[in-house]
Design a protein around this motif. Structure first.
Motif: not given
Ligand code: BTN
Length: 327
Positions: A95-97, A119, A122-125, A130, A140, A190, A193, A212
């Motif tokens: 995950s970039t975050n 990713q 990938g993580r969301g809220r 994600f 990114m 959507k 996010g 993002i």
């Molecule tokens: C959401 O919709 O809840 C937020 C999604 C955010 C996804 C982005 S992708 C790049 C960055 N790295 C992650 O793991 N999450 C954010």
């Protein structure tokens, strides 16, 4: 996935394809030039296609190189970003975050942009996943250490939403709207996010990570999100360059951050909202309530009417259902 030789071979095959000026070239002639087997050439070409290169494949006769519009090109991004950034590109990352969170302990790191083509986590809220499929989207994160007070952090999510919305507007004929607080919608689905994460030390902001995710190209969406997710290609029937979109978003973020206190982006945020005037269901830390959204104030808070309260201010939560056309 490839060792250095594999990467070099990718480059050499790509050059041969490009030099052939959009004409058909057979797998065996590429193989002969490079002293490898035809099946190895085929394997490399499949991998190039996965990276986003548009190469047409004719089973018996060979390949035609078309274009590279879907390929992430760090140089193109870098050249089009107005305020220089330290940019790092990964073909694959968890995950970039998460990556930025790990390196942010080093306080000298600032203004760093990490972009990935895929990713794995990938993580969301709200702890969600994600899904970040290879070569389909923008994944990114930007690490910043801005001089803003803690009560302004929500506005950074708003600012980012406006930056994405305006960048999509500039590159397409679509009408993206913002669903409070962090989602971009096109035609009620959507497309993007935002996950803003912050670290606070001694009651002051240490760093912000703006994550993002944007669905740019067509892909198979997971059964669970099939009816609520879409991509720019699906909605606009067009293939845009991720490099251009990334550069525009980053330039917009920089402009809005430079003008953080004049609230122009907050007015844009409110004008681009798809929830003002709507009946929605809110998830407030596990408690679901039906409300009518009256407005969004300049701090990015939702002003709602509930069944027992007029103009209630909602600081955080999530809109879980929107009633479209009052149905
Ligand atoms: C959401 O919709 O809840 C937020 C999604 C955010 C996804 C982005 S992708 C790049 C960055 N790295 C992650 O793991 N999450 C954010």
């Amino acid at each position: 996935m490839y060792n250095i030789n594999g990467d070099k071979m990718k480059e050499r095959i790509l050059n041969i394809l490009k030099e052939n000026n959009n004409q058909l070239i057979s797998g065996s002639s590429i193989a002969k030039k490079l002293n490898v087997t035809r099946s190895y050439v085929n394997k490399i070409i499949i991998s190039l296609k996965e990276d986003g290169y548009n190469i047409e494949q004719y089973n018996r006769s060979g390949y035609i190189y078309k274009d590279c519009i879907k390929v992430i090109d760090e140089k193109e991004i870098c050249d089009n970003i107005n305020k220089k950034k330290d940019i790092l590109f990964f073909e694959k990352i968890n995950s970039t975050n998460t990556y930025l969170k790990e390196i942010a302990k080093d306080k000298t790191i600032n203004n760093k942009l990490v972009i990935a083509n895929f990713q794995s986590n990938g993580r969301g809220r709200l702890g969600r996943t994600f899904i970040s499929e290879k070569t389909c989207g923008i994944y990114m994160s930007l690490l910043l250490r801005p001089d803003i007070s803690l009560n302004n952090i929500t506005k950074v999510t708003c600012l980012t939403a406006v930056a994405i919305k305006n960048a999509i507007l500039e590159l397409t004929n679509l009408n993206p709207l913002i669903k409070w607080v962090n989602d971009i919608y096109i035609n009620n689905k959507k497309v993007s996010g935002i996950l803003v994460e912050s670290s606070i030390e001694n009651n002051q902001l240490d760093y912000l990570i703006i994550g993002i995710g944007i669905n740019v190209y067509k892909r198979e969406f997971d059964e669970s999100i099939k009816n609520i997710a879409t991509s720019i290609e699906d909605e606009g029937n067009m293939i845009i360059s991720r490099n251009e979109l990334i550069a525009k978003i980053i330039n917009n973020i920089d402009t809005y951050l430079d003008n953080f206190y004049n609230n122009i982006f907050m007015e844009d945020y409110r004008n681009s909202s798809c929830v003002i005037g709507k009946k929605v269901e809110l998830n407030m830390h596990g408690k679901y309530i039906d409300v009518v959204v009256k407005d969004i104030n300049l701090d990015g808070e939702l002003i709602v009417d509930t069944k027992d309260e007029i103009n209630k201010v909602i600081y955080s939560g999530e809109i879980t259902r929107m009633v479209i056309n009052d149905k």
